[in-house]
Enzyme design. Structure first.
Site, short mmCIF file in Angstrom:
data_model
loop_
_atom_site.label_atom_id
_atom_site.label_comp_id
_atom_site.label_asym_id
_atom_site.label_seq_id
_atom_site.Cartn_x
_atom_site.Cartn_y
_atom_site.Cartn_z
CE LYS A 60 0.18 8.05 -0.71
NZ LYS A 60 -0.59 6.80 -0.66
CG PHE A 82 -2.18 -0.98 0.88
CD1 PHE A 82 -3.04 -0.78 -0.18
CD2 PHE A 82 -2.38 -2.10 1.66
CE1 PHE A 82 -4.09 -1.65 -0.46
CE2 PHE A 82 -3.43 -2.99 1.40
CZ PHE A 82 -4.29 -2.75 0.34
CB SER A 83 0.56 4.55 1.62
OG SER A 83 -0.70 4.81 1.03
CB VAL A 84 5.22 0.94 2.17
CG1 VAL A 84 6.71 0.68 1.97
CG2 VAL A 84 4.87 0.81 3.66
#
Length: 416
Positions: A135, A131-133
């Protein structure tokens, strides 16, 4: 589904029997059409099998040697205790994995694996959605391009991506996009299908679109529709659409898709042990804000090279020291504080990384449902975790995650 509230044990995907059998029984089959990959408890299986639900691109590791991580497992970490800041209860490191619905967790100390656990259907060789890791990988790539003089952090988005010249991003700077201080009409409310993130999910095709859907068919088409709301640069507001724009800028600057950039600039130079999967939309655009699926040890390798200032322990500097210096300077606490993150007092956000105030200069990549890279320079420690918590937002498990990481760091500082 059972009527009772499921915990980490009773929702274990192996015990639940999802997708088991040849063929699986009808009531044990999972399907994208029902969004089984994005709802509890079925997501506990799906997060380790995302390429079976959605299209992916491959982030290739190439043919080079693997960066071998030494292993010297310790038996003293499970007993490390900490106090929950929300209710004052005491927990241990060994207890907290079930509390956080952990799928896998690993601790590196001075570059050596000292702790490693896998649960449910997740194994050492299992890609798991980060997921947003994701980013933080994208933010690091952007900082590398800035360090090379190929991107200017003061450049306006409308100049970098002409397709966004009439959008709310047009007069935002690259730095404001990287640090999420843009002012946009976009809500990151995961439980609201009508929110900005809900609309972006529809454009991505991450989940089934509602009947009669007539919106954007891909992220390229969706991003220009986001309007401005307020003045850029005033305060931090977490919005995944910023990372989609950043990924577009990185890809356009490099002249190749983001999955290919990530392979060439990070996956191959770091000697990752496995290819990663990257979720894509119908245009083939990788989901920059949350689509990366690596194995746990490769996520640890990335955390370790960050801890080492962008250098490899055996020599070489795959990530520019100037890029690391820019990232680890941290962001503006004044811009961050109004966002109201109760468990991150004194924190900040810079270049798609979160900074944890008061914890030895620790910083982190964070993803919904429990994904994390946590780097503590003073403790010479990196913790990486995959999870499948029933609640998406990190605020649901920050009180049982951040103090746990800090307790392990303190223990390693004291006991070597």
């Amino acid at each position: 589904m059972p009527d009772k509230i499921l915990d980490a044990v009773t929702s274990d995907p192996v015990s639940m029997g999802w997708m088991q059998g040849l063929p699986p029984a009808p009531d044990k089959r999972l399907a994208w059409a029902r969004a089984d990959h994005m709802r509890f408890p079925t997501h506990r299986h799906a997060f380790s099998h995302m390429r079976e639900f959605l299209p992916t691109a491959r982030v290739g590791r190439g043919q080079g040697p693997v960066w071998q991580l030494p292993v010297a497992l310790r038996d003293d970490l499970d007993a490390v205790a900490f106090t929950r800041p929300d209710d004052g209860r005491s927990l241990t490191w060994g207890d907290v994995h079930a509390v956080n619905f952990t799928d896998a967790v690993l601790v590196l100390h001075r570059g050596t694996i000292v702790y490693e656990r896998y649960f449910g259907v997740t194994r050492q060789d299992t890609p798991h959605i980060a997921f947003s890791v994701t980013k933080s990988f994208v933010g690091t790539l952007a900082e590398m391009l800035i360090a090379e003089g190929r991107l200017d952090p003061a450049a306006l988005v409308g100049d970098l991506v002409p397709e966004l010249a009439r959008s709310g991003f047009a007069d935002a700077t690259l730095r404001q996009v990287m640090d999420m201080t843009t002012a946009l009409d976009f809500s990151e409310e995961y439980t609201d299908p009508a929110s900005g993130i809900g609309a972006m999910s529809n454009a991505l095709g991450l989940t089934p679109r509602p009947s009669g859907y007539a919106g954007a068919d891909d992220v390229f088409a969706f991003l220009p529709t986001i309007a401005k709301e307020g003045e850029h640069g005033q305060r931090f507001t977490y919005r995944t659409c910023n990372t989609e724009v950043l990924g577009w800028i990185v890809a356009r600057t490099e002249g190749e898709r983001l999955d290919q950039v990530l392979s060439r600039r990070i996956w191959q130079p770091l000697g990752m042990e496995q290819d990663a999967d990257f979720l894509t939309d119908t245009s083939g655009m990788p989901f920059a804000g949350g689509g990366l699926n690596p194995v746990l040890r490769d996520m640890a390798r990335f955390g370790e090279v960050m801890r080492l200032g962008g250098a490899l322990p055996g020599g070489g500097q795959p990530i520019h020291a100037a890029a690391l210096a820019s990232i680890t300077a941290g962001g503006s606490t004044a811009a961050f504080d109004p966002a109201g993150y109760a468990w991150l007092p004194g924190g900040s956000y810079r270049s798609q990384w979160w900074f944890v105030g008061g914890n030895h200069g620790a910083y982190s990549a964070r993803g919904i449902h429990g994904q994390a890279i946590y780097i503590d320079p003073a403790a010479e420690m990196v913790i990486v975790r995959f999870g499948s918590h029933p609640v998406a937002a990190n605020t649901a498990f920050d009180p049982t995650s951040l103090p746990a990481y800090n307790a392990v760091a303190e223990h390693l500082i004291l006991h070597g």
